[in-house]
Each structure stands twice: as structure tokens, then as C-alpha cells.
Enzyme design. Structure first.
Site, PDB file in Angstrom:
ATOM      1  N   GLU A 330     -80.673  42.853  -4.157  1.00  6.21           N
ATOM      2  CA  GLU A 330     -80.574  41.864  -5.234  1.00  6.21           C
ATOM      3  C   GLU A 330     -81.396  42.336  -6.424  1.00  6.21           C
ATOM      4  O   GLU A 330     -82.594  42.623  -6.288  1.00  6.21           O
ATOM      5  CB  GLU A 330     -81.125  40.506  -4.785  1.00  6.21           C
ATOM      6  N   CYS A 331     -80.789  42.417  -7.580  1.00  2.00           N
ATOM      7  CA  CYS A 331     -81.468  42.720  -8.832  1.00  2.00           C
ATOM      8  C   CYS A 331     -82.309  43.987  -8.706  1.00  2.00           C
ATOM      9  O   CYS A 331     -81.766  45.084  -8.699  1.00  2.00           O
ATOM     10  CB  CYS A 331     -82.303  41.520  -9.289  1.00  2.00           C
ATOM     11  N   GLY A 332     -83.635  43.888  -8.588  1.00  2.00           N
ATOM     12  CA  GLY A 332     -84.446  45.086  -8.440  1.00  2.00           C
ATOM     13  C   GLY A 332     -84.047  45.913  -7.236  1.00  2.00           C
ATOM     14  O   GLY A 332     -84.035  47.152  -7.285  1.00  2.00           O
ATOM     15  N   TYR A 334     -81.068  46.060  -6.008  1.00  2.00           N
ATOM     16  CA  TYR A 334     -79.801  46.680  -6.418  1.00  2.00           C
ATOM     17  C   TYR A 334     -80.071  47.961  -7.188  1.00  2.00           C
ATOM     18  O   TYR A 334     -79.436  48.999  -6.949  1.00  2.00           O
ATOM     19  CB  TYR A 334     -79.054  45.661  -7.272  1.00  2.00           C
ATOM     20  N   SER A 430     -76.167  43.551  -6.251  1.00  2.00           N
ATOM     21  CA  SER A 430     -75.800  42.760  -7.416  1.00  2.00           C
ATOM     22  C   SER A 430     -77.056  42.307  -8.134  1.00  2.00           C
ATOM     23  O   SER A 430     -78.131  42.183  -7.527  1.00  2.00           O
ATOM     24  CB  SER A 430     -74.985  41.537  -7.000  1.00  2.00           C
TER      25      SER A 430
END
Length: 439
Positions: A330-332, A334, A430
Site C-alpha cells: 500500500e502506497c509506500g 507499493y 496500489s
């Protein structure tokens, strides 16, 4: 029925409500009051400070992303406490234009639903009696939002305080306290908000100083007397209907670079029988060999990109796991699954190479807002077609993205969002931060 509560809110961001919240939590705890803390909206950082201040876990409450059953279940965890204290986000009435699961995400939604009166932190810098017009507008904006009164912040002098109080008295607004300017009590910030609680070596002392400041300038007894709650016969003390566990044994990265995963998700997964296996990429730890899924949460990998790029055991373990079992970021997280991460200084760091993603913090642009995702492909144990609610908050720019999209992603008003995530084999990622399952 839940215990009586209050919401610490403000007309806008940057007025000092987090400092007030932390001081109140510690001061009340020191007075023997069992306080259940909450935070409105999507925020990973403030709840960790809440826990440090009062010793009890803090949950996020989000009326856009969470349905009423999930909200009630989370609020129900506060049963048994003497007082609920919730911290608002942005301005009291700030939310999105289009309602989500149970509201707009505004702090006012919680005040209406749970009957917690609002204590408005008003920055009175540069004004005197005129501050009462701001407070009066917030008190009268919505008659269904209970309003307790104000705490004045950044008061310049005793004369300034007297003038502000004259205006508040004329408007019929109770004043619970007046805080003189104290720049030394400000908490350090970075691009995603406050510097994380875990990074403060002397956090306990700082919170203690803030509590002393609040005790000296705020009428704590009057605040407690103003607390209230609406009858909520359906509140549950246990259980929350969130997304099901994505796997049975989940290895989750947990350290200063990977810390953004909502506690209610972990609690819900564990109650459903999942086993959580924490590990630290910054300590060059590999995920557990017998994990069914590796989950890399968001956080601040861009601040530790060199350390992550050199973490041979971690990267080798991650790649080995991806050969046979799912990995999600997730985010970081990703960004770490991608080919490379360019830091703020423009230096390129090689990452895991499990996705064809290159991201840059040298080309900064803020991405912020609620998101609703419909999975095109499975995300570990979550099937294709599953609809999820969450949010996006980062400054990274995608330089390259060569894999198929993970999901169709829309914002709070239903518009398509370009950041769709990626999928390659068993690896998914993502910028979308998961909060709850959508109906």
C-alpha cells in the site's frame, strides 16, 4: 449506551487542536479518568500520539468510508471508559460533497450521530471580539450538532484574553480556557503531517509539558461536565464488520518506514482468526518463511530508501515469497515493490523489482482524497470484483508503470482516478489505503 464524550474540533487545520487533544488526554489520565480516544477521518499519525498520551488505543472513525455498523462497533470499544474524547479533522464541517457509507466524512457527522458536544479550538491571533463571530457561526451552523463552547488558543496577553472573552460572553459562547502563545510546545511536522510518535525520543516529556500547560489554563472540571452522549442501544463492545482477512498468516512490515495500517483492520483480521507476523525491513528482517501473505503498509520509505535498497535479506525474502505466495503493498509499500524509488534529492534507489513501477519524490505533487476501488484481479484472498473504501495521500509521482491495473479507482464524487495500482502474477500494489469493505 456509550460513556459521555466531547469532540475537540476547530474552524480549520493548523489551529492547535492536536496539541489541545494530547494535553487533555494526559491531564485527564493523570487525574484518574479513563479516556477512550478517537480520531475523525483517515489519519495514521494522530492516533499513535493519542495512545502515547493516555495509554489506551485510539481508533479512526470515518463516516464516508465506514458504514454505521462498523462505526458503532468501533465506538463500542469505548464502553467501560469514563469519557470519550474524539479529535476532529480539518474544520468541523469539512467533508466531501457526496455522501459515502454513512456520511460526508466531516467531524460534525460524529457529533450528530453520537451526541458528543463540540469543543472548538479557536486561534484568536490577530483578532479580539471578532473571534466570537466565528464561534457563533459554528455554534449555529447546524442545530443537530451539539456545541459545548470554545478553548481560545494563541492568546497574546491578559488584555487580549479579556477582549476576546467580552466578545464570547456577548455571543453566549462558554469559554473553557485560554492558552497563551507557546511556540516551544509545537510538535515537528513533515510532508504527511506530524513526525511519527515512534520517532520522538522525548515524547513522554513533551506530552507531559503540554498537559501541565492545559491544566494551568483550562477548566477540566467544566469540560467533563459538558460531556454528553446520545442513546445508542445498538453499540457493540466487540466486533467490527471490516474486510475479511486476506490470508491466514500475514507477515506485515512494521517499523518507521512501514507504519500506515489502520488498527481496526488488524484487530478485525485477528478476531477472524488471522495470525499477524510483524517484521522490520529497516532491520533487514525477511518475512516469515511460513507466511501466506506479505503485506507492506504505507509509511515513509522515501526517507529510508538507501537503507531499504541495501537490505539484502529483506529483499531476497520478499522475492522468494512472491514466487509462490501473494505480496501486497500500500502506497509506500507499493513503491518498494517497484523497480526504483527516486528520493527528494533526485537519487535513484533500486527497490524489489516485483512490479514495473518507478516513483519519484523529486517531482512532488500532492495526491489526496477518498477512494473507492473495485478489484480487477484478486488481492491475496480478496476476490476480483470486491469493492473497497479507502483514501490516497502521498506526494510521489509515477515515472513508469508497466503492469496491468489492479483496480478501477474512483474519488469521492465518482470520478475515475489515474492511480489504479498494479498487478503482476501474485504481486499487487496500489496507492490506495484500505479502510473498509464497500456495500
Amino acid at each position: 449506551m456509550s460513556p459521555p464524550g466531547l469532540i475537540v474540533a476547530a474552524p480549520a487545520s493548523g489551529t492547535g487542536k492536536t496539541t489541545v487533544m494530547l494535553g487533555l488526554l494526559r491531564a485527564l489520565r493523570d487525574a484518574g479518568v479513563a479516556v477512550a480516544p478517537f480520531k475523525n477521518g483517515p489519519d495514521y499519525i494522530d492516533p499513535a500520539f493519542h495512545r502515547a498520551a493516555c495509554g489506551r488505543p485510539s481508533s479512526n472513525l470515518d463516516s464516508w468510508a465506514m458504514d454505521t455498523d462498523l462505526l458503532d462497533a468501533l465506538v463500542g470499544v469505548g464502553q467501560g471508559a469514563d469519557l470519550v474524547l474524539a479529535e476532529g479533522s480539518m474544520g468541523l464541517f469539512d467533508g466531501v460533497a457526496q455522501r459515502g457509507a454513512s456520511g460526508t466524512g466531516a467531524t460534525a457527522d460524529l457529533a450528530r450521530r453520537y451526541g458528543w458536544p463540540v469543543v472548538l479550538v479557536v486561534d484568536v491571533s490577530g483578532q479580539a471580539q471578532s473571534a466570537a463571530a466565528t464561534a457563533l457561526g459554528f455554534a449555529r451552523m447546524d442545530p443537530d450538532v451539539p456545541f459545548a463552547g470554545v478553548i481560545l488558543n494563541r492568546v497574546a496577553s491578559p488584555r487580549h484574553e479579556r477582549l476576546v472573552r467580552v466578545g464570547m460572553e456577548a455571543a453566549g459562547i462558554p469559554v473553557f480556557g485560554a492558552l497563551p502563545r507557546r511556540a516551544d510546545l509545537a510538535l515537528p511536522e513533515r510532508h504527511l503531517g506530524l513526525v511519527q510518535a515512534v520517532e520522538h525520543a522525548d515524547l513522554d516529556r513533551v506530552i507531559g509539558d503540554v498537559a501541565d500547560f492545559l491544566r494551568a489554563h483550562v477548566d477540566l472540571a467544566a469540560l467533563r461536565a459538558a460531556a454528553a452522549a446520545a442513546p445508542q442501544p445498538g453499540l457493540r463492545s466487540k466486533g467490527a464488520d471490516g474486510p475479511p482477512p486476506p490470508a491466514q498468516r500475514i507477515a506485515i512490515a512494521q517499523d518507521a518506514a512501514f507504519s500506515f495500517l489502520y488498527p481496526h483492520l488488524l484487530d478485525g483480521w485477528q478476531r477472524a482468526g488471522a495470525e499477524i507476523l510483524p517484521f522490520s525491513p529497516l532491520a533487514d528482517e525477511a518475512p516469515a518463511d511460513d507466511a501466506d501473505l506479505v503485506w507492506l503498509p504505507g509509511g515513509y520509505p522515501e526517507l529510508h530508501a538507501g537503507t531499504i535498497a541495501a537490505a539484502g535479506r529483506f529483499l531476497a525474502g520478499l522475492r522468494a515469497h512472491a514466487e509462490t505466495r501473494p505480496v501486497h503493498g500500500e502506497c509506500g509499500g507499493y513503491m518498494v515493490l517497484g523497480e526504483a524509488l527516486v528520493d527528494k534529492a533526485g537519487e535513484t534507489h533500486r527497490m524489489a523489482g516485483l512490479l514495473g513501477l518507478v516513483t519519484s519524490h523529486a517531482q512532488r505533487r500532492m495526491h489526496l482524497g477518498y477512494r473507492q476501488a473495485t478489484l480487477h484481479a484478486p488481492l491475496a484472498g480478496l476476490a476480483a470484483g470486491t469493492r473497497l473504501t479507502g483514501h490516497e495521500f502521498h506526494y510521489a509521482t509515477i515515472v513508469a508503470q508497466t503492469d496491468p491495473p489492479l483496480a478501477e479507482v474512483r474519488d469521492a464524487e465518482g470520478a475515475l482516478v489515474a492511480e489504479t495500482g498494479s498487478v503482476r502474477g501474485r504481486v499487487t500494489g496500489s496507492f490506495f489505503h484500505l479502510i473498509a469493505a464497500a456495500a
